[in-house]
Motif scaffolding. Structure first.
Motif, mmCIF file in Angstrom:
data_model
loop_
_atom_site.group_PDB
_atom_site.id
_atom_site.type_symbol
_atom_site.label_atom_id
_atom_site.label_comp_id
_atom_site.label_asym_id
_atom_site.label_seq_id
_atom_site.Cartn_x
_atom_site.Cartn_y
_atom_site.Cartn_z
ATOM 1 N N MET A 1 -42.970 -81.609 -104.997
ATOM 2 C CA MET A 1 -44.611 -80.652 -104.330
ATOM 3 C C MET A 1 -45.604 -80.564 -104.969
ATOM 4 N N ASP A 2 -45.684 -80.704 -105.873
ATOM 5 C CA ASP A 2 -47.428 -81.750 -106.910
ATOM 6 C C ASP A 2 -47.632 -83.009 -106.147
ATOM 7 N N ASP A 3 -46.948 -83.686 -105.975
ATOM 8 C CA ASP A 3 -47.552 -84.792 -105.215
ATOM 9 C C ASP A 3 -47.151 -84.556 -103.613
ATOM 10 N N VAL A 4 -46.953 -83.640 -102.877
ATOM 11 C CA VAL A 4 -47.226 -83.410 -101.456
ATOM 12 C C VAL A 4 -48.464 -82.831 -101.129
ATOM 13 N N ALA A 5 -48.463 -82.059 -101.830
ATOM 14 C CA ALA A 5 -49.754 -81.020 -101.908
ATOM 15 C C ALA A 5 -50.639 -80.461 -100.408
ATOM 16 N N ASP A 6 -50.843 -81.813 -100.985
ATOM 17 C CA ASP A 6 -52.594 -81.786 -99.193
ATOM 18 C C ASP A 6 -51.872 -82.065 -97.868
ATOM 19 N N ASN A 7 -50.331 -83.050 -98.361
ATOM 20 C CA ASN A 7 -50.402 -82.961 -97.390
ATOM 21 C C ASN A 7 -49.358 -81.666 -96.358
ATOM 22 N N VAL A 8 -49.198 -80.499 -96.907
ATOM 23 C CA VAL A 8 -48.683 -79.836 -96.337
ATOM 24 C C VAL A 8 -49.418 -78.472 -96.271
ATOM 25 N N SER A 9 -48.983 -77.805 -95.722
ATOM 26 C CA SER A 9 -50.531 -76.218 -94.224
ATOM 27 C C SER A 9 -49.613 -75.605 -94.545
ATOM 28 N N HIS A 10 -50.265 -74.521 -94.756
ATOM 29 C CA HIS A 10 -49.693 -72.803 -95.159
ATOM 30 C C HIS A 10 -48.837 -72.514 -93.386
ATOM 31 N N ALA A 11 -48.303 -71.515 -93.128
ATOM 32 C CA ALA A 11 -48.387 -71.192 -92.077
ATOM 33 C C ALA A 11 -48.942 -70.706 -91.392
ATOM 34 N N LEU A 12 -49.640 -70.858 -89.647
ATOM 35 C CA LEU A 12 -50.032 -70.715 -88.529
ATOM 36 C C LEU A 12 -51.777 -70.992 -88.785
ATOM 37 N N PRO A 13 -51.410 -72.288 -88.813
ATOM 38 C CA PRO A 13 -53.375 -73.257 -88.943
ATOM 39 C C PRO A 13 -53.290 -72.377 -87.942
ATOM 40 N N ASP A 14 -54.667 -72.570 -87.701
ATOM 41 C CA ASP A 14 -56.038 -73.066 -86.314
ATOM 42 C C ASP A 14 -55.591 -74.408 -85.582
ATOM 43 N N GLY B 1 -24.092 -85.507 -95.972
ATOM 44 C CA GLY B 1 -24.750 -86.852 -96.678
ATOM 45 C C GLY B 1 -26.993 -86.428 -96.474
ATOM 46 N N LEU B 2 -27.224 -87.131 -97.326
ATOM 47 C CA LEU B 2 -28.847 -86.941 -97.463
ATOM 48 C C LEU B 2 -29.795 -87.690 -96.338
ATOM 49 N N ASP B 3 -30.771 -87.277 -95.743
ATOM 50 C CA ASP B 3 -31.242 -87.913 -94.477
ATOM 51 C C ASP B 3 -32.193 -87.562 -95.210
ATOM 52 N N THR B 4 -33.200 -88.527 -94.918
ATOM 53 C CA THR B 4 -35.379 -88.194 -94.658
ATOM 54 C C THR B 4 -35.991 -87.825 -93.610
ATOM 55 N N VAL B 5 -36.523 -87.460 -93.331
ATOM 56 C CA VAL B 5 -37.575 -87.162 -92.304
ATOM 57 C C VAL B 5 -38.667 -87.255 -93.035
ATOM 58 N N GLU B 6 -39.748 -88.760 -92.360
ATOM 59 C CA GLU B 6 -40.962 -88.791 -92.361
ATOM 60 C C GLU B 6 -42.378 -88.591 -91.597
ATOM 61 N N THR B 7 -43.242 -87.914 -92.337
ATOM 62 C CA THR B 7 -43.980 -87.453 -91.260
ATOM 63 C C THR B 7 -45.724 -87.450 -92.372
ATOM 64 N N ASP B 8 -46.603 -87.088 -91.016
ATOM 65 C CA ASP B 8 -47.750 -86.714 -91.525
ATOM 66 C C ASP B 8 -48.088 -85.547 -92.423
ATOM 67 N N ILE B 9 -47.689 -84.327 -91.680
ATOM 68 C CA ILE B 9 -48.142 -82.421 -92.401
ATOM 69 C C ILE B 9 -46.809 -82.551 -92.352
ATOM 70 N N VAL B 10 -46.899 -81.562 -93.257
ATOM 71 C CA VAL B 10 -45.698 -80.466 -92.955
ATOM 72 C C VAL B 10 -46.445 -78.643 -92.933
ATOM 73 N N VAL B 11 -46.214 -78.283 -91.694
ATOM 74 C CA VAL B 11 -46.666 -76.923 -91.550
ATOM 75 C C VAL B 11 -45.243 -76.328 -92.531
ATOM 76 N N ASN B 12 -46.113 -75.260 -93.162
ATOM 77 C CA ASN B 12 -44.741 -74.421 -94.261
ATOM 78 C C ASN B 12 -44.790 -72.759 -94.092
ATOM 79 N N ALA B 13 -43.175 -72.795 -92.413
ATOM 80 C CA ALA B 13 -43.431 -71.439 -91.736
ATOM 81 C C ALA B 13 -42.058 -71.119 -92.303
ATOM 82 N N THR B 14 -42.102 -71.627 -93.390
ATOM 83 C CA THR B 14 -40.187 -70.649 -93.642
ATOM 84 C C THR B 14 -40.033 -68.878 -94.420
ATOM 85 N N GLY B 15 -41.451 -67.772 -93.659
ATOM 86 C CA GLY B 15 -41.778 -66.768 -94.129
ATOM 87 C C GLY B 15 -42.267 -66.574 -95.688
ATOM 88 N N PHE B 16 -42.452 -65.209 -95.909
ATOM 89 C CA PHE B 16 -42.988 -64.474 -96.741
ATOM 90 C C PHE B 16 -42.323 -63.849 -98.129
#
Length: 435
Positions: free
Chosen positions: A187-200, A308-323
């Motif tokens: 997470m520390d390496d990708v934090a800049d590409n992760v958004s909090h829930a409900l971005p505008d 098995g293992l799978d990979t999803v490549e993306t630019d930005i992740v929105v973390n909407a997994t709850g609180f």
């Protein structure tokens, strides 16, 4: 002897009598607690970590709530505001979060009976008892609380209180992207590409998402709102790609019901399902995230899928997994929480998201919110722990009952009167929005 026997009311004489009740959080529930204390003529201080009242709600203010105005205003707060000529907006209309703040929460906070008692830019970092850690028992109920706080300039202060009402919410504490609940590896390496829930997505944050591949993780109403905003953005910005990643084996977790009295909530799942069928949202289901890693300017989510293992490549992740609730500040408090949802133990069976939706939660008050720590209460969204089914109307009745208890009005504290809108279903496993 029960916890109710160990729950004395706020002292009206003795060393605690001159101390205020401290309310943590100046959102709608914290301010409702303040308005109820005004009616009880009990002194209070409201401490808000953000620079303004309702700081968390302002962050997702672009999002429209499910509930109409008639369910969003606390009765005691309404009486206070109406005494100065305020009028309830159109009762049947559902406002946005920003509208709720501008037309109700901000005027309430500015009221002359509340404003002098509210401190913004003041983060509560710990609560204890004067000269006592959690292991000391003798004289505990008669000993002032110590509320340690950090001001906007970084200074550390302490306040004494005769009671504490924790209405600090959960929005600033998202669940982990990792399916096991632990901090996500990488997470520390990708934090800049992760958004909090409900971005505008269509407003303040538009430039961040336009023309990018965005992956929304989560299966609740927060995820659905963001997915629909991204679909709208993609129509104007064709290079925008939308992926919906969920842990379960079925994509549509926010389902519509013709029995839901909240029309916006009833329609949300159907709109997402239609977007999926039109190919505007790519669905990756049954994906349990185990780690994240950089892939140049992009990031990869690595997870278990099938055998098995799978990979999803993306630019930005929105973390909407709850609180989840911030419990670190309560380490020296004697609190009693359910092992699963981290809600007060007597409340937890009433809000278990595996059983209950927003509209099937039984009305409850101070009895279900009692802890072994006398005169300490967790209310509002934080009282629901990790359960996503909270409605503002529920929190308003909580604080009405709690403040009646603190005032020694046993009859009013015990009488719970709350009618919630009928509901089809709320999110049953991940983040939900909005009341």
């Amino acid at each position: 002897m029960t916890l109710l026997d160990l729950a004395p009311r706020v002292a009206t004489e003795g060393p605690l009598a001159d101390l205020p009740v401290v309310i943590v959080g100046a959102g709608p529930i914290g301010l409702a607690a303040a308005a109820n204390l005004v009616e009880r003529d009990i002194d209070f201080i409201v401490l808000e970590a953000g620079a303004e009242v309702a700081d968390s709600m302002r962050a997702w203010g672009h999002t429209r709530l499910f509930s109409p105005w008639k369910h969003l205003v606390d009765p005691a707060s309404r009486r206070l505001l109406e005494s100065d000529g305020w009028e309830l907006p159109t009762p049947e209309r559902a406002p946005s979060g920003a509208e709720l703040v501008a037309e109700y929460v901000a005027p309430l906070a500015a009221h002359e009976r509340l404003a002098p008692h509210i401190r913004t830019g003041t983060e509560v970092i710990a609560i204890s008892r004067e000269g006592m850690d959690r292991t000391r028992t003798t004289g505990r109920a008669a000993t002032p609380f110590v509320v340690r706080l950090r001001t906007a300039d970084g200074a550390i202060e302490e306040l004494n209180a005769r009671a504490v009402i924790d209405a600090s919410g959960t929005y600033r504490q998202p669940n982990s992207l990792s399916s096991n609940g632990l901090d996500l590896i990488g997470m520390d390496d990708v934090a800049d590409n992760v958004s909090h829930a409900l971005p505008d997505v269509l407003g303040r944050d538009r430039a961040r998402f336009a023309g990018r591949h965005v992956t929304v993780v989560g299966a609740g109403h927060s995820a659905a709102n963001t997915l629909l905003a991204l679909v709208s953005l993609a129509r104007d910005e064709p290079d925008t790609k939308v992926t919906w990643l969920i842990r379960k084996s079925r994509a549509e977790r926010v389902t519509a019901s013709p029995d839901d009295e909240l029309a916006g909530r009833a329609e949300l799942g159907s709109r997402v399902a239609r977007a999926v069928r039109r190919g505007e949202i790519d669905v990756v289901d049954g994906f349990e995230i185990v780690r994240a890693q950089r892939a140049g300017e992009r990031i990869e989510l690595v997870g278990r899928r099938g055998d098995g293992l799978d990979t999803v490549e993306t630019d930005i992740v929105v973390n909407a997994t709850g609180f989840r609730p911030n419990l670190g500040m309560l380490r020296e408090m004697r609190i009693e929480l359910d092992d699963i949802v981290e809600a007060p133990k007597r409340l937890a069976p009433l809000i278990d998201p595996n059983v209950h939706s927003c509209g099937t939660v039984d009305p409850h008050g101070f009895r279900e919110l009692i802890h072994p720590e006398p005169n300490f209460f967790i209310v509002g969204m934080k009282s629901y722990g990790r359960a996503p089914t909270f409605l503002l109307a529920t929190g308003y009745e909580q604080v009405r009952s709690v403040t009646a208890h603190l005032a020694g009005d046993a009859a009013s504290a015990a009488k719970i009167d709350l009618v919630l809108p009928a509901t089809g279903v709320c999110s049953t496993d991940e983040g939900s929005c909005c009341s």
